[in-house]
Scaffold this active site. Structure first.
Site, short mmCIF file in Angstrom:
data_model
loop_
_atom_site.label_atom_id
_atom_site.label_comp_id
_atom_site.label_asym_id
_atom_site.label_seq_id
_atom_site.Cartn_x
_atom_site.Cartn_y
_atom_site.Cartn_z
N TRP A 1 34.83 47.13 129.49
CA TRP A 1 35.21 47.77 128.40
C TRP A 1 34.96 47.34 127.01
O TRP A 1 34.77 48.25 126.11
CB TRP A 1 36.90 47.79 128.38
CG TRP A 1 37.43 48.23 129.86
CD1 TRP A 1 37.70 47.57 130.68
CD2 TRP A 1 37.09 49.73 130.13
NE1 TRP A 1 38.14 48.70 131.99
CE2 TRP A 1 37.72 49.88 131.23
CE3 TRP A 1 36.78 50.92 129.41
CZ2 TRP A 1 37.84 51.13 132.06
CZ3 TRP A 1 36.79 51.98 130.18
CH2 TRP A 1 37.51 52.18 131.50
N ASP B 1 41.61 45.27 122.12
CA ASP B 1 41.99 46.05 123.07
C ASP B 1 42.91 45.42 124.10
O ASP B 1 42.58 44.64 125.05
CB ASP B 1 40.66 46.70 123.77
CG ASP B 1 41.07 47.46 125.12
OD1 ASP B 1 42.07 47.91 125.52
OD2 ASP B 1 40.03 48.15 125.70
N LYS C 1 49.38 51.40 131.72
CA LYS C 1 49.61 50.01 132.59
C LYS C 1 51.06 49.50 132.46
O LYS C 1 52.09 49.51 133.14
CB LYS C 1 48.76 49.05 132.15
CG LYS C 1 47.17 49.64 132.71
CD LYS C 1 46.10 48.94 131.99
CE LYS C 1 44.79 49.77 132.15
NZ LYS C 1 44.49 50.25 133.40
N1 PMP Z 1 40.31 49.37 127.96
C1 PMP Z 1 40.90 48.55 129.09
C2 PMP Z 1 40.91 46.95 128.81
C3 PMP Z 1 41.32 49.01 130.30
O1 PMP Z 1 41.53 48.29 131.19
C4 PMP Z 1 40.87 50.48 130.27
C5 PMP Z 1 41.28 51.31 131.64
N2 PMP Z 1 41.56 50.59 132.76
C6 PMP Z 1 40.46 51.19 129.13
C7 PMP Z 1 40.19 50.64 128.32
C8 PMP Z 1 40.17 52.68 129.15
O2 PMP Z 1 41.35 53.21 129.14
P1 PMP Z 1 41.37 55.01 129.42
O3 PMP Z 1 41.37 55.29 130.61
O4 PMP Z 1 42.94 55.14 128.84
O5 PMP Z 1 40.57 55.29 128.21
#
Ligand code: PMP
Length: 362
Positions: free
Chosen positions: A104, A174, A198
């Site tokens: 991420w 994040d 989550k």
């Molecule tokens: N950042 C983190 C730390 C995540 O765990 C996730 C999804 N698992 C995301 C970003 C991406 O999230 P989204 O699918 O809402 O774009």
């Protein structure tokens, strides 16, 4: 009906009490004869819902008055674009810094490269992101518009135990996979963002907390609905927002308050994680993939001594009401995501299953 213990990484288990309440009032919200999903985002009833969400967030996360609470379209990844667009020209040069702790962070860094010049100041990629890399804030470029970190790494099962003091450089975090699972000093951060799916509610929206002085730096070409100022000025209702997700989040926040708030939840989260890490550490069959000092309280990642048993492990767990334990392919093995809504009993049941599986196959 029996509900499984859902260890999926997200969308994830929500508290049963929240689901029941939503079910109960789904057809007829507060005697209106209409569902919350059918009423205007400009109605006084929805106004009360969004105000309640704000008030609960402020109280639960202890959000200082100089921060705005935004509900932004597109989930967490959309913020990988919105954040550089809103902040990368805070200082001339469009420089920005990242600590790479997983996929991420990598993705966010690559997205920022479309708008400026990201520098990855530390990385644990060499050890397949099994830890948070050592990082000295003195190495941070003072001309950097912000530092981006991922506080909890959902795929790799690591988390920042403490956060760097970045002085004048805004710290952007994040917190998608851990917001409201631990106590924080919000004033350490310029921006905190989290996809809802989550700890907060359904997928598709992101919660963004932003320090007010950071609202004025957006690139001219920033789309209206990615411009944080639009959200701040219009209470996240510049267009028809995802009213149902905001409603569900307000119920989750109410539930969290009923549980005693974030400190009580953090204590519980430590206990839950400990049950699983003990199950791993006290066995010769399971190995944790994250360095013990960097272990997450939300995503417990582990491998089996014989990887070819993983399919059976996951299937037999499922047969026993323990759902979605397969790890992400970049790490392999298994992953138990144990967000706020996972009860202690779920972790106990998994630990017991792990011991039995080891006894019969190991
Ligand atoms: N950042 C983190 C730390 C995540 O765990 C996730 C999804 N698992 C995301 C970003 C991406 O999230 P989204 O699918 O809402 O774009």
């Amino acid at each position: 009906m029996t509900r499984v213990f859902n260890f999926g990484a997200g969308p994830a288990m929500l508290p049963t009490a929240v689901m029941e309440r939503a079910q109960q009032e789904f057809l007829d919200y507060q005697g209106m004869g209409a569902s919350v999903i059918e009423i205007s985002h400009r109605s006084k009833e929805f106004d009360a819902i969004i105000n309640r969400a704000d008030a609960l967030l402020k109280e639960l996360a202890e959000i200082p008055d100089n921060y705005k609470i935004l509900y932004v379209h597109g989930g967490a990844q959309m913020q990988f674009s919105a954040i550089p667009m809103n902040l990368i020209q805070r200082l001339p040069g469009r420089k920005v810094s990242f600590v790479l702790t997983g996929n991420w962070a990598e993705k966010a860094s690559k997205e920022a490269a479309k708008y400026g010049h990201p520098e990855n100041v530390a990385s644990s990629k060499d050890s397949n992101y099994d830890r948070i890399p050592a990082f000295d804030v003195a190495d941070l470029d003072p001309e950097s518009s912000y530092l981006h970190i991922v506080s909890n790494n959902t795929l790799f099962g690591t988390r920042w135990q403490e956060f760097p003091e970045t002085g004048d450089t805004p710290l952007v975090a994040d917190m998608t996979s851990e917001f409201l699972s631990r106590s924080l000093d919000i004033s350490q951060f310029g921006i905190i963002f989290a996809g809802l799916q989550k700890n907060l509610g359904p997928a598709g929206l992101a919660l963004v907390l932003i320090r007010e002085d950071l609202l004025d730096h957006a690139l001219a070409e920033t789309p209206g609905l990615l411009h944080y100022k639009t959200y701040a000025e219009q209470h996240s209702l510049a267009n028809t927002n995802n009213t149902f997700a905001i409603y569900m989040m307000s119920l989750v926040l109410q539930w969290l308050q009923d549980q005693g708030g974030v400190p009580a939840m953090e204590t519980l989260n430590r206990r839950k994680a400990q049950i699983l890490y003990d199950a791993i550490d006290n066995s010769d069959f399971y190995s944790g993939t994250a360095h013990p000092e960097h272990r997450s309280l939300m995503n417990v990642t582990f491998t089996l001594a014989a990887e070819d048993l993983l399919g059976r492990f996951v299937q037999e767990a499922e047969d026993n009401g323990l759902y979605a334990l397969k790890g992400h392919r970049v790490v392999g093995g298994a992953r138990a995501s144990i967000y706020n809504a996972m009860p202690v009993a779920g972790c106990e049941a998994l630990a017991q299953f792990m011991a039995e599986f080891e006894r019969s196959r190991g």
